[in-house]
Design a protein around this motif. Structure first.
Motif, PDB file in Angstrom:
ATOM      1  N   ALA A  23       0.874  -1.222  -0.035  1.00  7.38           N
ATOM      2  CA  ALA A  23      -0.132   0.047  -0.120  1.00  7.38           C
ATOM      3  C   ALA A  23       0.885   1.240   0.008  1.00  7.38           C
ATOM      4  O   ALA A  23       0.702   2.098  -0.703  1.00  7.38           O
ATOM      5  CB  ALA A  23      -1.034   0.012   1.220  1.00  7.38           C
ATOM      6  N   THR A  24       1.967   1.330   0.929  1.00  4.26           N
ATOM      7  CA  THR A  24       2.958   2.395   0.841  1.00  4.26           C
ATOM      8  C   THR A  24       3.533   2.485  -0.620  1.00  4.26           C
ATOM      9  O   THR A  24       3.627   3.679  -1.059  1.00  4.26           O
ATOM     10  CB  THR A  24       3.964   2.100   1.947  1.00  4.26           C
ATOM     11  OG1 THR A  24       3.280   1.869   3.215  1.00  4.26           O
ATOM     12  CG2 THR A  24       4.887   3.393   1.857  1.00  4.26           C
ATOM     13  N   ILE A  25       3.868   1.537  -1.244  1.00  3.83           N
ATOM     14  CA  ILE A  25       4.461   1.587  -2.654  1.00  3.83           C
ATOM     15  C   ILE A  25       3.451   2.007  -3.506  1.00  3.83           C
ATOM     16  O   ILE A  25       3.847   3.063  -4.371  1.00  3.83           O
ATOM     17  CB  ILE A  25       5.373   0.331  -3.026  1.00  3.83           C
ATOM     18  CG1 ILE A  25       6.389  -0.171  -2.005  1.00  3.83           C
ATOM     19  CG2 ILE A  25       5.555   0.320  -4.449  1.00  3.83           C
ATOM     20  CD1 ILE A  25       6.912  -1.339  -2.327  1.00  3.83           C
ATOM     21  N   GLN A  26       2.438   1.751  -3.549  1.00  2.00           N
ATOM     22  CA  GLN A  26       1.297   2.057  -4.458  1.00  2.00           C
ATOM     23  C   GLN A  26       1.052   3.461  -4.123  1.00  2.00           C
ATOM     24  O   GLN A  26       0.615   4.349  -4.918  1.00  2.00           O
ATOM     25  CB  GLN A  26      -0.159   1.122  -4.380  1.00  2.00           C
ATOM     26  CG  GLN A  26       0.060  -0.101  -4.954  1.00  2.00           C
ATOM     27  CD  GLN A  26      -0.955  -1.156  -4.517  1.00  2.00           C
ATOM     28  OE1 GLN A  26      -1.885  -0.544  -3.710  1.00  2.00           O
ATOM     29  NE2 GLN A  26      -0.986  -2.280  -5.150  1.00  2.00           N
ATOM     30  N   LYS A  27       0.957   3.968  -2.743  1.00  2.00           N
ATOM     31  CA  LYS A  27       0.764   5.070  -2.460  1.00  2.00           C
ATOM     32  C   LYS A  27       1.757   6.368  -2.997  1.00  2.00           C
ATOM     33  O   LYS A  27       1.371   7.019  -3.716  1.00  2.00           O
ATOM     34  CB  LYS A  27       0.649   5.406  -0.828  1.00  2.00           C
ATOM     35  CG  LYS A  27       0.585   6.738  -0.478  1.00  2.00           C
ATOM     36  CD  LYS A  27       0.338   6.879   1.154  1.00  2.00           C
ATOM     37  CE  LYS A  27       1.512   6.633   1.688  1.00  2.00           C
ATOM     38  NZ  LYS A  27       1.655   6.825   3.179  1.00  2.00           N
ATOM     39  N   HIS A  28       3.003   5.880  -2.968  1.00  2.00           N
ATOM     40  CA  HIS A  28       4.023   6.674  -3.457  1.00  2.00           C
ATOM     41  C   HIS A  28       3.762   6.796  -5.096  1.00  2.00           C
ATOM     42  O   HIS A  28       4.099   8.005  -5.737  1.00  2.00           O
ATOM     43  CB  HIS A  28       5.410   6.189  -3.103  1.00  2.00           C
ATOM     44  CG  HIS A  28       5.766   6.614  -1.800  1.00  2.00           C
ATOM     45  ND1 HIS A  28       5.915   7.843  -1.166  1.00  2.00           N
ATOM     46  CD2 HIS A  28       5.914   5.760  -0.464  1.00  2.00           C
ATOM     47  CE1 HIS A  28       6.154   7.913   0.251  1.00  2.00           C
ATOM     48  NE2 HIS A  28       6.151   6.653   0.416  1.00  2.00           N
ATOM     49  N   ILE A  29       3.574   5.616  -5.728  1.00  2.00           N
ATOM     50  CA  ILE A  29       3.425   5.459  -7.149  1.00  2.00           C
ATOM     51  C   ILE A  29       2.245   6.673  -7.604  1.00  2.00           C
ATOM     52  O   ILE A  29       2.345   7.158  -8.651  1.00  2.00           O
ATOM     53  CB  ILE A  29       3.466   4.180  -7.715  1.00  2.00           C
ATOM     54  CG1 ILE A  29       4.939   3.584  -7.368  1.00  2.00           C
ATOM     55  CG2 ILE A  29       2.848   4.075  -9.114  1.00  2.00           C
ATOM     56  CD1 ILE A  29       5.341   2.260  -8.035  1.00  2.00           C
ATOM     57  N   ARG A  30       1.085   6.282  -6.937  1.00  2.00           N
ATOM     58  CA  ARG A  30      -0.253   6.999  -7.302  1.00  2.00           C
ATOM     59  C   ARG A  30       0.395   8.425  -7.168  1.00  2.00           C
ATOM     60  O   ARG A  30      -0.430   9.340  -7.930  1.00  2.00           O
ATOM     61  CB  ARG A  30      -1.198   6.607  -6.778  1.00  2.00           C
ATOM     62  CG  ARG A  30      -1.716   5.052  -7.184  1.00  2.00           C
ATOM     63  CD  ARG A  30      -3.174   4.569  -6.427  1.00  2.00           C
ATOM     64  NE  ARG A  30      -3.358   3.450  -6.835  1.00  2.00           N
ATOM     65  CZ  ARG A  30      -3.749   2.564  -5.990  1.00  2.00           C
ATOM     66  NH1 ARG A  30      -3.861   2.792  -4.682  1.00  2.00           N
ATOM     67  NH2 ARG A  30      -4.135   1.524  -6.458  1.00  2.00           N
ATOM     68  N   GLY A  31       0.859   8.757  -6.061  1.00  2.00           N
ATOM     69  CA  GLY A  31       1.167  10.159  -5.684  1.00  2.00           C
ATOM     70  C   GLY A  31       1.966  10.817  -6.971  1.00  2.00           C
ATOM     71  O   GLY A  31       1.822  11.953  -7.299  1.00  2.00           O
ATOM     72  N   ARG A  32       3.173  10.158  -7.299  1.00  2.00           N
ATOM     73  CA  ARG A  32       3.990  10.664  -8.362  1.00  2.00           C
ATOM     74  C   ARG A  32       3.181  10.781  -9.466  1.00  2.00           C
ATOM     75  O   ARG A  32       3.407  11.782 -10.314  1.00  2.00           O
ATOM     76  CB  ARG A  32       5.097   9.508  -8.412  1.00  2.00           C
ATOM     77  CG  ARG A  32       6.243  10.034  -9.446  1.00  2.00           C
ATOM     78  CD  ARG A  32       7.432   9.434  -9.408  1.00  2.00           C
ATOM     79  NE  ARG A  32       8.167   9.832  -8.261  1.00  2.00           N
ATOM     80  CZ  ARG A  32       9.271   9.566  -8.011  1.00  2.00           C
ATOM     81  NH1 ARG A  32      10.122   8.935  -8.761  1.00  2.00           N
ATOM     82  NH2 ARG A  32       9.772  10.226  -6.940  1.00  2.00           N
ATOM     83  N   GLN A  33       2.344   9.683  -9.935  1.00  2.00           N
ATOM     84  CA  GLN A  33       1.716   9.876 -11.246  1.00  2.00           C
ATOM     85  C   GLN A  33       0.543  11.006 -11.280  1.00  2.00           C
ATOM     86  O   GLN A  33       0.443  11.740 -12.219  1.00  2.00           O
ATOM     87  CB  GLN A  33       0.879   8.500 -11.290  1.00  2.00           C
ATOM     88  CG  GLN A  33       1.638   7.337 -11.723  1.00  2.00           C
ATOM     89  CD  GLN A  33       0.813   5.976 -11.851  1.00  2.00           C
ATOM     90  OE1 GLN A  33      -0.311   5.759 -11.418  1.00  2.00           O
ATOM     91  NE2 GLN A  33       1.328   4.986 -12.713  1.00  2.00           N
ATOM     92  N   CYS A  34       0.145  11.011 -10.125  1.00  2.00           N
ATOM     93  CA  CYS A  34      -0.627  12.292  -9.936  1.00  2.00           C
ATOM     94  C   CYS A  34      -0.096  13.644 -10.025  1.00  2.00           C
ATOM     95  O   CYS A  34      -0.749  14.505 -10.574  1.00  2.00           O
ATOM     96  CB  CYS A  34      -1.700  12.295  -8.469  1.00  2.00           C
ATOM     97  SG  CYS A  34      -2.827  11.202  -8.403  1.00  2.00           S
ATOM     98  N   ARG A  35       0.957  13.748  -9.448  1.00  2.00           N
ATOM     99  CA  ARG A  35       1.837  15.012  -9.512  1.00  2.00           C
ATOM    100  C   ARG A  35       2.229  15.271 -10.976  1.00  2.00           C
ATOM    101  O   ARG A  35       2.169  16.466 -11.426  1.00  2.00           O
ATOM    102  CB  ARG A  35       3.225  14.840  -8.514  1.00  2.00           C
ATOM    103  CG  ARG A  35       2.730  15.310  -7.169  1.00  2.00           C
ATOM    104  CD  ARG A  35       4.044  15.547  -6.444  1.00  2.00           C
ATOM    105  NE  ARG A  35       4.833  14.468  -6.018  1.00  2.00           N
ATOM    106  CZ  ARG A  35       4.484  13.265  -5.368  1.00  2.00           C
ATOM    107  NH1 ARG A  35       3.503  13.564  -4.491  1.00  2.00           N
ATOM    108  NH2 ARG A  35       5.352  12.248  -5.111  1.00  2.00           N
ATOM    109  N   ASN A  36       2.688  14.218 -11.607  1.00  2.00           N
ATOM    110  CA  ASN A  36       3.044  14.234 -12.947  1.00  2.00           C
ATOM    111  C   ASN A  36       1.785  14.611 -14.060  1.00  2.00           C
ATOM    112  O   ASN A  36       1.702  15.593 -14.713  1.00  2.00           O
ATOM    113  CB  ASN A  36       3.649  12.870 -13.496  1.00  2.00           C
ATOM    114  CG  ASN A  36       5.147  12.758 -12.846  1.00  2.00           C
ATOM    115  OD1 ASN A  36       5.790  13.642 -12.482  1.00  2.00           O
ATOM    116  ND2 ASN A  36       5.557  11.714 -13.083  1.00  2.00           N
TER     117      ASN A  36
END
Length: 174
Positions: A23-36
């Protein structure tokens, strides 16, 4: 080796740790995707706003140029109309002045004729006499100028035939 309950508790802790890490890894990846995605949308929005502002500025500039051209044409037209009106006023004024002068001269002529009782025939004779005197003076001036020009030619260019007749040749002195 381990009991079933201990194994299940350890397994549940392991799977909980595994799922929380996932969940933490997914959270960071989704956050990066949303920021991009946000940065991409922001850049696109800024580009669209820039293009629209540029188009609006161009429209405003063209409108301003059209307004300036219209004002220039209107100004020239009004100036031309004012000049025409002024010329018409001057023409009417000049015509009125000439009519007034003509009436004044006629009145003065009538006063002179009434006071001196000169007939129209005498007036015509007097006018003809003045014109003849003027023409005579003009002709005399022309004749005088022609005579002066002839005298100058004679003075500057003596005739060789008349020169030899009037003066004897002098003998050369030693």
């Amino acid at each position: 080796f381990l009991r079933r309950e201990a194994f299940d508790s350890i397994e549940s802790l392991r799977s909980e740790k595994f799922f929380s890490s996932a969940a933490t890894i997914q959270k960071h990846i989704r956050g990066r995707q949303c920021r991009n995605y946000y940065l991409l949308m922001r850049a696109a929005t800024i580009m669209i706003q820039s293009i629209v502002r540029m188009w609006l500025a161009k429209q405003l500039m063209e409108y301003t140029q059209v307004i300036r051209a219209v004002v220039c044409i209107q100004s020239f037209w009004r100036k031309t109309q004012a000049r025409i009106n002024l010329l018409e006023i001057y023409a009417v004024r000049d015509y009125a002045a000439s009519v007034i002068q003509n009436c004044y001269r006629n009145q003065k002529l009538r006063e002179i004729q009434d006071s001196s009782r000169i007939s129209p025939g005498e007036i015509i004779y007097a006018v003809s006499l003045i014109q003849a005197m003027h023409r005579g003076r003009k002709v005399r001036r022309i004749l005088l100028e022609a005579a002066e020009a002839a005298a100058k030619e004679e003075y500057f260019e003596p005739d060789p035939e008349t020169e030899s007749e009037s003066e004897p040749e002098a003998e050369p002195s030693p």
